[in-house]
Design a protein around this motif. Sequence first.
Motif, PDB file in Angstrom:
ATOM      1  N   THR A  12       1.209  -0.721  -0.376  1.00 33.35           N
ATOM      2  CA  THR A  12      -0.065  -0.151  -0.393  1.00 33.35           C
ATOM      3  C   THR A  12       1.369   1.463  -0.213  1.00 33.35           C
ATOM      4  O   THR A  12       2.054   1.429   0.935  1.00 33.35           O
ATOM      5  CB  THR A  12      -0.836   0.091   0.995  1.00 33.35           C
ATOM      6  N   VAL A  25     -10.561   7.068  -9.439  1.00 34.65           N
ATOM      7  CA  VAL A  25     -11.381   5.717  -8.858  1.00 34.65           C
ATOM      8  C   VAL A  25     -12.873   6.421  -7.832  1.00 34.65           C
ATOM      9  O   VAL A  25     -13.957   6.115  -8.300  1.00 34.65           O
ATOM     10  CB  VAL A  25     -10.638   5.020  -8.136  1.00 34.65           C
ATOM     11  N   VAL A  40     -10.799   6.221  -1.644  1.00 33.28           N
ATOM     12  CA  VAL A  40     -10.109   5.283  -2.446  1.00 33.28           C
ATOM     13  C   VAL A  40      -8.854   4.801  -2.335  1.00 33.28           C
ATOM     14  O   VAL A  40      -8.349   5.822  -2.436  1.00 33.28           O
ATOM     15  CB  VAL A  40     -10.988   4.855  -3.715  1.00 33.28           C
ATOM     16  N   ARG A  41      -7.947   3.976  -1.864  1.00 30.70           N
ATOM     17  CA  ARG A  41      -7.213   3.792  -2.420  1.00 30.70           C
ATOM     18  C   ARG A  41      -6.529   2.824  -2.966  1.00 30.70           C
ATOM     19  O   ARG A  41      -6.866   1.173  -2.493  1.00 30.70           O
ATOM     20  CB  ARG A  41      -6.116   3.417  -1.104  1.00 30.70           C
ATOM     21  N   VAL A  42      -5.284   2.484  -3.657  1.00 28.46           N
ATOM     22  CA  VAL A  42      -5.518   1.159  -4.735  1.00 28.46           C
ATOM     23  C   VAL A  42      -4.391   1.235  -4.179  1.00 28.46           C
ATOM     24  O   VAL A  42      -2.723   1.448  -4.169  1.00 28.46           O
ATOM     25  CB  VAL A  42      -5.516   1.304  -6.076  1.00 28.46           C
ATOM     26  N   GLY A  43      -3.847  -0.379  -3.363  1.00 30.31           N
ATOM     27  CA  GLY A  43      -2.691  -0.796  -3.519  1.00 30.31           C
ATOM     28  C   GLY A  43      -2.584  -1.903  -4.312  1.00 30.31           C
ATOM     29  O   GLY A  43      -2.877  -2.640  -5.112  1.00 30.31           O
ATOM     30  N   LYS A  44      -1.336  -2.645  -4.182  1.00 26.91           N
ATOM     31  CA  LYS A  44      -1.152  -4.394  -4.893  1.00 26.91           C
ATOM     32  C   LYS A  44      -1.638  -5.647  -3.377  1.00 26.91           C
ATOM     33  O   LYS A  44      -0.913  -5.367  -2.871  1.00 26.91           O
ATOM     34  CB  LYS A  44       0.435  -4.370  -5.441  1.00 26.91           C
TER      35      LYS A  44
ATOM     36  N   GLY B  43      -2.565  -9.517  -8.225  1.00 28.09           N
ATOM     37  CA  GLY B  43      -3.738  -8.582  -8.530  1.00 28.09           C
ATOM     38  C   GLY B  43      -3.753  -7.572  -8.020  1.00 28.09           C
ATOM     39  O   GLY B  43      -2.612  -6.747  -7.254  1.00 28.09           O
ATOM     40  N   LYS B  44      -4.613  -6.464  -7.088  1.00 26.06           N
ATOM     41  CA  LYS B  44      -4.812  -5.681  -6.607  1.00 26.06           C
ATOM     42  C   LYS B  44      -5.912  -5.637  -5.384  1.00 26.06           C
ATOM     43  O   LYS B  44      -6.136  -6.508  -4.883  1.00 26.06           O
ATOM     44  CB  LYS B  44      -6.400  -4.621  -8.130  1.00 26.06           C
ATOM     45  N   PHE B  45      -5.383  -4.329  -4.658  1.00 25.45           N
ATOM     46  CA  PHE B  45      -5.934  -4.431  -3.169  1.00 25.45           C
ATOM     47  C   PHE B  45      -6.183  -3.085  -3.221  1.00 25.45           C
ATOM     48  O   PHE B  45      -5.699  -1.952  -3.348  1.00 25.45           O
ATOM     49  CB  PHE B  45      -4.763  -3.824  -2.181  1.00 25.45           C
ATOM     50  N   ILE B  46      -7.583  -2.708  -2.527  1.00 29.70           N
ATOM     51  CA  ILE B  46      -8.713  -1.368  -3.008  1.00 29.70           C
ATOM     52  C   ILE B  46      -9.347  -0.843  -1.507  1.00 29.70           C
ATOM     53  O   ILE B  46     -10.004  -1.853  -0.960  1.00 29.70           O
ATOM     54  CB  ILE B  46      -9.128  -1.703  -4.208  1.00 29.70           C
ATOM     55  N   GLU B  47      -8.522  -0.544  -1.441  1.00 26.74           N
ATOM     56  CA  GLU B  47      -9.539  -0.069   0.951  1.00 26.74           C
ATOM     57  C   GLU B  47     -10.636   1.215   0.103  1.00 26.74           C
ATOM     58  O   GLU B  47     -10.348   2.361  -0.724  1.00 26.74           O
ATOM     59  CB  GLU B  47      -8.782   0.706   1.110  1.00 26.74           C
ATOM     60  N   VAL B  48     -12.198   1.271   0.433  1.00 25.23           N
ATOM     61  CA  VAL B  48     -12.676   2.016  -0.387  1.00 25.23           C
ATOM     62  C   VAL B  48     -13.582   2.395   1.702  1.00 25.23           C
ATOM     63  O   VAL B  48     -13.881   0.807   1.780  1.00 25.23           O
ATOM     64  CB  VAL B  48     -13.841   1.452  -0.850  1.00 25.23           C
ATOM     65  N   ALA B  49     -13.034   3.756   1.654  1.00 26.71           N
ATOM     66  CA  ALA B  49     -14.261   4.266   2.894  1.00 26.71           C
ATOM     67  C   ALA B  49     -15.465   4.693   2.402  1.00 26.71           C
ATOM     68  O   ALA B  49     -15.660   5.756   1.270  1.00 26.71           O
ATOM     69  CB  ALA B  49     -13.284   5.326   3.581  1.00 26.71           C
ATOM     70  N   LEU B  69     -17.571  -1.152 -11.660  1.00 20.94           N
ATOM     71  CA  LEU B  69     -16.361  -0.384 -12.330  1.00 20.94           C
ATOM     72  C   LEU B  69     -14.738  -1.065 -11.591  1.00 20.94           C
ATOM     73  O   LEU B  69     -13.660  -1.110 -12.416  1.00 20.94           O
ATOM     74  CB  LEU B  69     -16.081   0.867 -11.237  1.00 20.94           C
TER      75      LEU B  69
END
Lengths: 87, 87
Positions: A12, A25, A40-44, B43-49, B69
């Motif tokens: 992250t 996003v 939104v935070r985009v990590g791997k 892959g992706k790791f997405i955190e959404v608040a 999306l």
Amino acid sequence: MDAQYKAAIHVTLKASVLDPQGAAVTKALHALGYQDVQDVRVGKFIEVALAAADETSARDAVARMCEQLLTNPVIESYTYELTELTV
Amino acid sequence: MDAQYKAAIHVTLKASVLDPQGAAVTKALHALGYQDVQDVRVGKFIEVALAAADETSARDAVARMCEQLLTNPVIESYTYELTELTV
């Protein structure tokens, strides 16, 4: 005889680093009608399958891979969970 | 009054889909001397608040965001964990 391990690594961006992909996003979700999304935070998410003599050397190898190749320690941080695969 | 939630979303390529990025990382790790690495999937790791009236509507919103999306349902699958943030 080496054991089989799977490492699930989360990479992250550090909290202080701007995340333009996450901002894009967020905008796209707002445009789709998801007004209640605040951030939104985009990590791997990286899954590594590896063989190692024991858990200690597996953890050591995964940490070194993260530092050397998988992450940019200046702007990213990582956590990982290691699972031993039963044959 | 809406509650605050955080969704941690994992987006991974389906097992049947080739992962060229993972293959490139595997090669790079081998070149760095990590010969015991067998496979890498990226892959992706997405955190959404987000804010939502209750957990059910939060889960519903997150699932719809993923379908609309955040993922390509043809080649990717996703899982998520939802946490309610205490104020």
